[in-house]
Design an enzyme around this catalytic site. Structure first.
Site, PDB file in Angstrom:
ATOM      1  N   HIS A 156     -10.865  11.600   5.134  1.00  0.00           N
ATOM      2  CA  HIS A 156     -10.015  10.444   5.455  1.00  0.00           C
ATOM      3  C   HIS A 156      -8.569  10.911   5.455  1.00  0.00           C
ATOM      4  CE1 HIS A 156      -9.029   6.108   5.691  1.00  0.00           C
ATOM      5  NE2 HIS A 156      -7.914   6.514   5.102  1.00  0.00           N
ATOM      6  N   CYS A 157      -7.894  10.699   6.569  1.00  0.00           N
ATOM      7  CA  CYS A 157      -6.518  11.162   6.714  1.00  0.00           C
ATOM      8  C   CYS A 157      -5.573   9.965   6.680  1.00  0.00           C
ATOM      9  CB  CYS A 157      -6.336  11.919   8.029  1.00  0.00           C
ATOM     10  SG  CYS A 157      -4.635  12.457   8.320  1.00  0.00           S
ATOM     11  N   PRO A 158      -4.708   9.867   5.674  1.00  0.00           N
ATOM     12  CA  PRO A 158      -3.778   8.730   5.624  1.00  0.00           C
ATOM     13  C   PRO A 158      -2.756   8.759   6.747  1.00  0.00           C
ATOM     14  CG  PRO A 158      -3.260  10.327   3.907  1.00  0.00           C
ATOM     15  CD  PRO A 158      -4.558  10.763   4.510  1.00  0.00           C
TER      16      PRO A 158
END
Length: 337
Positions: A156-158
């Site tokens: 998961h990439c913010p």
């Protein structure tokens, strides 16, 4: 009837009755592929806004500090076109990565009727995610930010406020590549601009005062260098993951749960959209993946109960280092390891 031992983190059973379907909502009707997707996560939204702000800041400095005041019109036009084209492709890739469903599993499909429709045979099991009440396909993992199980979830990439998964990995790769290119381009232009200004009067190098010009250029240089390093590393990591057909989570599980890998070129073609062409670099074309059947990979074949225990042990050891039930890997830019 002997029930298969369950693990604290995940239910794995043969029989649909044991999946407690009364606790699951009816599965929603699956939307069409490409339907807009948006995660309401405050940190992710803030990171996405910061990303756009930094790109637009680079645009401002490149255009109004270096190119427009330049007397070399050919130099300004060529570099202006190249930089703006790369910046547009970077932001377009960012939008596609952020607003594309990464491969979410239908929520709440662990119902008695749906499990019975799978017609499980002896030796077949299904995995239930206790977080989103879904039957978890092979190679899918639950993301505690998206609150969904994601097929082939890498992390998961913010910075794109989304998971990187089966359906949007191409856009994330293009985003990192174009950000790295505009960062390198900006660094080169800053170097030439400093050399030019040292040879001439600083007042003629920019429409801003010399101190303001120096500060703006130094900030751009720092930003470009930082993003060049981070995006180059992420780009290389993602290309390696695609070529080896192994996600970031699966690399962590590799020693505990070996998995057969497919050919690298086939994986690259699936991720970028068929045979090599310019469309590979186009964020407006989708990967050439067929529409995923709702039951794809839901049923898993095991030879014995010990196989299930081995799988559970391997996955639980990884999950215990994460957010309990969920498996989540965040990239190095933000809420990373």
């Amino acid at each position: 009837m002997m029930l298969i031992p369950t693990h604290h983190f995940r239910d794995i059973e043969r029989k649909p009755e044991y999946l407690q379907p009364e606790k699951c909502a009816p599965p929603p009707f699956p939307g069409p592929v490409g339907t807009m997707w948006f995660i309401r996560d405050g940190c992710g939204i803030a990171c996405a806004i910061v990303t756009w702000f930094l790109v637009l800041y680079a645009e401002f400095v490149v255009l109004f500090v270096m190119l427009i005041p330049s007397r070399d019109y050919a130099y300004s036009i060529v570099n202006g076109i190249v930089f703006n084209l790369l910046a547009f492709l970077a932001l377009a890739s960012h939008c596609r990565a952020m607003l594309t469903d990464p491969g979410a599993v239908p929520k709440g499909n662990a119902t008695k009727e749906f499990i019975e429709s799978l017609q499980l045979k002896p030796g077949q099991v299904v995995y239930k995610c206790p977080k989103c009440c879904s039957i978890k396909p092979d190679r899918a993992h639950h993301c505690s930010v998206c609150k969904r199980c994601i097929r082939k979830m890498d992390h998961h990439c913010p910075w794109v406020n989304n998971c990187v998964g089966e359906n949007n990995q191409k856009y994330f790769v293009l985003f990192t590549m174009y950000i790295a290119l505009i960062s390198l381009h900006a660094l080169i232009m800053v170097g030439f601009h400093f050399l030019h200004c040292f040879e001439e009067d600083w007042t003629k190098c920019s429409s801003f005062s010399p101190p303001t010009t120096v500060i703006l250029l130094i900030l751009l240089c720092f930003e470009a260098l930082l993003f060049l390093i981070f995006t180059s590393v992420m780009f290389g990591t993602q290309v390696h993951s695609i070529c080896t057909d192994e996600t970031g989570i699966e690399r962590l599980q590799r020693t505990k749960q070996p998995r057969e890998q497919s050919g690298s070129w086939k994986s690259v073609q699936e991720a970028f959209g068929g045979a090599f062409s310019l469309n590979w670099f186009n964020p407006f074309t989708r990967p050439c993946q067929p529409e995923i059947p709702i039951d794809k990979g839901l049923v898993r074949q095991v030879s014995s109960l010990s196989d299930i225990d081995n799988v559970e042990t391997a996955e639980s050891q990884l999950e215990e280092t994460k957010d309990r039930d969920s498996v989540e890997v965040l990239d190095e830019w933000g809420r990373g390891e």
